[in-house]
Motif scaffolding. Sequence first.
Motif, PDB file in Angstrom:
ATOM      1  N   ASP A   1      36.473  39.666  55.236  1.00  0.00           N
ATOM      2  CA  ASP A   1      36.581  38.980  56.532  1.00  0.00           C
ATOM      3  C   ASP A   1      37.897  38.238  56.717  1.00  0.00           C
ATOM      4  OD1 ASP A   1      36.273  36.733  54.931  1.00  0.00           O
ATOM      5  OD2 ASP A   1      34.538  35.962  56.010  1.00  0.00           O
ATOM      6  N   GLY A   2      38.772  38.290  55.690  1.00  0.00           N
ATOM      7  CA  GLY A   2      40.071  37.646  55.799  1.00  0.00           C
ATOM      8  C   GLY A   2      40.125  36.235  55.261  1.00  0.00           C
ATOM      9  N   THR A   3      38.994  35.694  54.807  1.00  0.00           N
ATOM     10  CA  THR A   3      38.928  34.340  54.272  1.00  0.00           C
ATOM     11  C   THR A   3      38.396  34.373  52.839  1.00  0.00           C
ATOM     12  OG1 THR A   3      38.489  33.463  56.465  1.00  0.00           O
ATOM     13  CG2 THR A   3      37.972  32.022  54.606  1.00  0.00           C
ATOM     14  N   ALA A   4      39.066  33.679  51.928  1.00  0.00           N
ATOM     15  CA  ALA A   4      38.635  33.650  50.529  1.00  0.00           C
ATOM     16  C   ALA A   4      37.287  32.962  50.411  1.00  0.00           C
ATOM     17  CB  ALA A   4      39.671  32.924  49.674  1.00  0.00           C
ATOM     18  N   GLU A   5      36.349  33.610  49.703  1.00  0.00           N
ATOM     19  CA  GLU A   5      35.043  33.000  49.466  1.00  0.00           C
ATOM     20  C   GLU A   5      34.656  32.998  47.985  1.00  0.00           C
ATOM     21  OE1 GLU A   5      34.489  37.209  49.636  1.00  0.00           O
ATOM     22  OE2 GLU A   5      35.164  35.992  51.302  1.00  0.00           O
ATOM     23  N   HIS A   6      35.558  33.443  47.119  1.00  0.00           N
ATOM     24  CA  HIS A   6      35.336  33.441  45.675  1.00  0.00           C
ATOM     25  C   HIS A   6      36.514  32.758  44.994  1.00  0.00           C
ATOM     26  CE1 HIS A   6      31.996  36.409  45.613  1.00  0.00           C
ATOM     27  NE2 HIS A   6      32.545  36.725  46.776  1.00  0.00           N
ATOM     28  N   ALA A   7      36.215  31.915  44.018  1.00  0.00           N
ATOM     29  CA  ALA A   7      37.254  31.259  43.227  1.00  0.00           C
ATOM     30  C   ALA A   7      36.962  31.523  41.748  1.00  0.00           C
ATOM     31  CB  ALA A   7      37.286  29.761  43.499  1.00  0.00           C
ATOM     32  N   VAL A   8      37.955  32.019  41.040  1.00  0.00           N
ATOM     33  CA  VAL A   8      37.840  32.300  39.615  1.00  0.00           C
ATOM     34  C   VAL A   8      38.877  31.450  38.914  1.00  0.00           C
ATOM     35  CG1 VAL A   8      38.034  34.076  37.856  1.00  0.00           C
ATOM     36  CG2 VAL A   8      37.066  34.649  40.080  1.00  0.00           C
ATOM     37  N   LEU A   9      38.434  30.653  37.949  1.00  0.00           N
ATOM     38  CA  LEU A   9      39.342  29.753  37.239  1.00  0.00           C
ATOM     39  C   LEU A   9      39.548  30.201  35.805  1.00  0.00           C
ATOM     40  CD1 LEU A   9      37.967  26.344  38.523  1.00  0.00           C
ATOM     41  CD2 LEU A   9      39.798  27.737  39.478  1.00  0.00           C
ATOM     42  N   ASP A  10      40.793  30.117  35.346  1.00  0.00           N
ATOM     43  CA  ASP A  10      41.172  30.438  33.974  1.00  0.00           C
ATOM     44  C   ASP A  10      40.741  31.843  33.568  1.00  0.00           C
ATOM     45  OD1 ASP A  10      42.414  27.990  33.616  1.00  0.00           O
ATOM     46  OD2 ASP A  10      40.561  27.022  32.996  1.00  0.00           O
ATOM     47  N   ARG A  11      41.136  32.803  34.368  1.00  0.00           N
ATOM     48  CA  ARG A  11      40.851  34.212  34.080  1.00  0.00           C
ATOM     49  C   ARG A  11      41.803  34.668  32.986  1.00  0.00           C
ATOM     50  NH1 ARG A  11      41.884  38.931  38.378  1.00  0.00           N
ATOM     51  NH2 ARG A  11      41.054  40.634  37.161  1.00  0.00           N
TER      52      ARG A  11
END
Length: 166
Positions: A52-62
């Motif tokens: 949809d053009g908007t970030a909805e997932h955040a992944v930290l320290d991949r």
Amino acid sequence: MDYCLGEPDGSARIWSVDADTDLDGDGRLDGVGLDVDGDGLLDDVLADLDGDGTAEHAVLDRDDDGVAEAYVTDDGTGTWTVAADRGAPLRWFGLDGAEQPATGAAVDLDGDGAAAERLADLDGDGLADRAFGTGRAWVDTDADGRWDVRLTDSDSDTRADRADYL
């Protein structure tokens, strides 16, 4: 892709950038690598998996294997609140909107006691977004954790004959 992050002083910044990372491994760039947690490494990713053009997932320290220390999703309102524990049982919402713990891949979503429905998490956020039962399926179309559409196959030809918006 657009994303917004709050600052410690209560202000917020909004960015619009091109995706540079394939978070879900489908060959399509759907995320942007950055340093969200301030550790000086570009090992965090904000991603738009629903397109949809908007970030909805955040992944930290991949790390190099793609394994993340923390994975959270937007709760549907733009707030990063839903922790997604990769490898944990799927969470799901009943038709009444109450969150239920999944004890396995099959649950009694419709409460009929007759046949268990199978859950699926297509976007990888730890929250079921599809449920399949005998002659019926439920779909969360907007990734907010609530079922939006019920599909019914009344003639058993494996194709939906009816779609009811919930």
